[in-house]
Design a protein around this motif. Structure first.
Motif, short mmCIF file in Angstrom:
data_model
loop_
_atom_site.label_atom_id
_atom_site.label_comp_id
_atom_site.label_asym_id
_atom_site.label_seq_id
_atom_site.Cartn_x
_atom_site.Cartn_y
_atom_site.Cartn_z
N ALA A 285 0.83 -1.21 0.00
CA ALA A 285 0.00 0.00 0.00
C ALA A 285 0.86 1.25 0.00
CB ALA A 285 -0.93 0.00 1.21
N ALA A 286 1.92 1.24 0.81
CA ALA A 286 2.83 2.39 0.85
C ALA A 286 3.49 2.58 -0.51
CB ALA A 286 3.88 2.18 1.93
N ALA A 287 3.90 1.48 -1.13
CA ALA A 287 4.54 1.56 -2.45
C ALA A 287 3.57 2.13 -3.49
CB ALA A 287 5.03 0.18 -2.87
N ALA A 288 2.31 1.72 -3.40
CA ALA A 288 1.30 2.22 -4.35
C ALA A 288 1.11 3.72 -4.19
CB ALA A 288 -0.02 1.49 -4.14
N LEU A 289 1.07 4.19 -2.95
CA LEU A 289 0.92 5.62 -2.71
C LEU A 289 2.13 6.40 -3.24
CD1 LEU A 289 -0.53 5.54 0.93
CD2 LEU A 289 -1.73 6.28 -1.14
N ILE A 290 3.30 5.88 -2.97
CA ILE A 290 4.53 6.54 -3.43
C ILE A 290 4.56 6.60 -4.95
CG2 ILE A 290 7.05 6.31 -3.52
CD1 ILE A 290 6.79 5.09 -0.62
N ALA A 291 4.08 5.52 -5.61
CA ALA A 291 4.05 5.49 -7.07
C ALA A 291 3.11 6.55 -7.64
CB ALA A 291 3.62 4.10 -7.55
N GLU A 292 2.13 6.97 -6.84
CA GLU A 292 1.19 8.01 -7.28
C GLU A 292 1.70 9.42 -6.95
OE1 GLU A 292 -3.12 7.57 -7.10
OE2 GLU A 292 -2.80 5.73 -5.94
N GLY A 293 2.92 9.52 -6.45
CA GLY A 293 3.50 10.83 -6.17
C GLY A 293 3.35 11.29 -4.75
N VAL A 294 2.80 10.45 -3.88
CA VAL A 294 2.65 10.80 -2.47
C VAL A 294 4.03 10.84 -1.81
CG1 VAL A 294 1.83 9.94 -0.23
CG2 VAL A 294 0.31 9.92 -2.23
N ASP A 295 4.33 11.92 -1.11
CA ASP A 295 5.62 12.00 -0.42
C ASP A 295 5.50 12.06 1.11
OD1 ASP A 295 4.58 14.57 -0.34
OD2 ASP A 295 6.42 15.56 -1.01
N VAL A 296 4.26 12.14 1.61
CA VAL A 296 4.00 12.07 3.05
C VAL A 296 2.73 11.24 3.24
CG1 VAL A 296 3.63 13.34 5.20
CG2 VAL A 296 4.91 14.43 3.33
N PHE A 297 2.82 10.21 4.07
CA PHE A 297 1.60 9.43 4.29
C PHE A 297 1.43 9.03 5.74
CE2 PHE A 297 4.69 6.29 2.63
CZ PHE A 297 4.71 5.37 3.67
N MET A 298 0.18 8.71 6.05
CA MET A 298 -0.23 8.27 7.38
C MET A 298 -0.80 6.88 7.28
SD MET A 298 -1.94 11.97 8.15
CE MET A 298 -1.99 12.26 6.37
N GLN A 299 -1.01 6.22 8.40
CA GLN A 299 -1.55 4.86 8.36
C GLN A 299 -2.45 4.60 9.55
OE1 GLN A 299 2.66 3.26 9.13
NE2 GLN A 299 1.39 1.63 10.05
N HIS A 300 -3.42 3.73 9.35
CA HIS A 300 -4.22 3.21 10.46
C HIS A 300 -4.11 1.69 10.40
CE1 HIS A 300 -7.64 4.33 13.35
NE2 HIS A 300 -7.28 3.07 13.62
N THR A 301 -2.88 1.23 10.31
CA THR A 301 -2.52 -0.18 10.36
C THR A 301 -1.40 -0.31 11.36
OG1 THR A 301 -1.04 0.16 8.48
CG2 THR A 301 -3.25 -0.70 8.00
N ASP A 302 -1.06 -1.55 11.73
CA ASP A 302 -0.28 -1.74 12.95
C ASP A 302 1.21 -1.98 12.81
OD1 ASP A 302 -2.75 -1.50 14.11
OD2 ASP A 302 -2.97 -3.62 14.59
N SER A 303 1.71 -2.26 11.62
CA SER A 303 3.13 -2.61 11.52
C SER A 303 3.98 -1.41 11.11
CB SER A 303 3.32 -3.76 10.53
OG SER A 303 3.44 -3.28 9.20
#
Length: 358
Positions: free
Chosen positions: A201-219
């Motif tokens: 999921a993080a890789a998918a966001l980064i591929a879309e140009g996201v450079d800052v992300f948050m998460q509501h998952t545990d790892s």
């Protein structure tokens, strides 16, 4: 019978009724079920720290045990039953998806006190407790809006339940307040703890140009992926300091210890009752972790000011004017969302273009 004798008998009855539920020589056995492993570095890790805090606080008055990595559903019911049959008189079920299993097992063991995290179904022997995570999301959303260079921020969601949707909306609203050009991308993994899915999921966001992300998952897998790509992220549930000062630039820390200690104490002294608790930053249950030196001083100060205003009750993260994603009115100027509205939140706010999962 003389009046003095009557008074003495009444006093003795009151004293007996107020007596501790457990004798001095009897340990209160407490069980915990966790949806992830205690070493996840996030959600389950924080709950287990609270379990350890209970042991430290009450010493030989209590005895705790836990079962980790329990899937939600039938497995949870089996684990809860196992803890009940083992003699635990208090059980903490620490994931939203344990809700129905907790209610089902509680019916069979009415003398056991159950505590269910983030749920909304209660019974005479089942209490619920939750944290206002959306308050913390407002703070880190502010930081995200200031720190993005691409004007694209991301969010890794677990399940589309109100608790998670609140966080997405709150983060976006406050990122947009400080950066009108910001866009939010959302990826759902349909799991609380799955490092491989979270990394993808993080890789998918980064591929879309996201450079800052948050998460509501545990790892910590999304932060590891951010480290590889030069993106920025936030610790979820715990400080995740091993990834500071970058890519982990701050975090939301779930501080369950005060609640656990309080509720265990109430079982010990016989004052426990079923109730619903929803605490936040002002209660010390939602904590904004260290904001690292990777964040400019003025952005850090802005975030801390917002945190303090929320803590004092001077500001509510869901304050109008706000519209729903479809453009319909939601909150008028100056109006704030009620707890009832937030507890049933199933829509994105205006500006988030991702479709809401059904």
């Amino acid at each position: 019978m003389k009046r003095r004798t009557l008074l003495g008998s009444a006093a003795a009855l009151v004293a007996a009724m107020a007596a501790p539920a457990f004798g001095q020589d009897e340990k209160l056995k407490i069980g915990f079920i966790y949806v992830g492993p205690v070493g996840d570095g996030g959600w389950t890790y924080q709950h287990d720290l609270a379990r350890q805090a209970v042991e430290k606080e009450f010493g030989d008055k209590v005895e705790t045990t836990f079962i980790e990595s329990v899937p939600e559903g039938a497995d949870a019911e089996r684990a809860l039953t196992q803890l009940a049959l083992a003699g635990n008189k208090m059980i903490f079920a620490t994931s939203f998806g344990f809700m129905d299993a907790t209610l089902n097992v509680a019916k069979k063991f009415p003398d056991i006190k159950f505590e269910h995290a983030t749920g909304y179904k209660r019974a005479e022997n089942v209490a619920t407790y939750d944290a206002r995570f959306y308050e913390g999301r407002a703070v880190i959303g502010t930081i995200a809006g200031r720190m993005t260079k691409s004007n694209k921020i991301g969010y890794i969601g677990s399940f589309p339940i109100p608790e998670v949707v609140q966080g997405i909306n709150s983060a976006y609203i406050h990122a947009k307040k400080v950066n009108p050009n910001v866009e939010m991308k959302v990826v759902w993994v349909y799991s609380w703890f799955d490092p491989a899915k979270e990394a993808d999921a993080a890789a998918a966001l980064i591929a879309e140009g996201v450079d800052v992300f948050m998460q509501h998952t545990d790892s910590t897998a999304p932060l590891a992926k951010a480290q590889e790509a030069g993106a920025l992220g936030f610790g979820q549930a715990s400080d995740m300091t091993s990834f500071a000062p970058s890519p982990r630039i701050s975090s939301i820390v779930d501080n369950w210890s005060p609640y656990y200690i309080k509720r265990v104490g109430q079982v010990l002294d016989g004052t426990w009752k079923s109730e619903a608790t929803w605490a936040g930053i002002g209660d010390g249950e939602v904590v904004i972790g260290d904001i690292t030196e990777a964040v400019p001083a003025e952005v850090k100060a802005e975030a801390e000011t917002l945190r303090d205003k929320i803590a004092k009750g001077e500001y509510h993260p869901f304050t109008g004017p706000l519209k729903k994603q479809d453009g319909s009115d939601w909150l008028a100027e100056g109006a704030t969302a009620t707890d009832e509205e937030l507890s049933g939140m199933n829509f994105y706010v205006e500006g988030i273009t991702a479709p809401m999962p059904q």
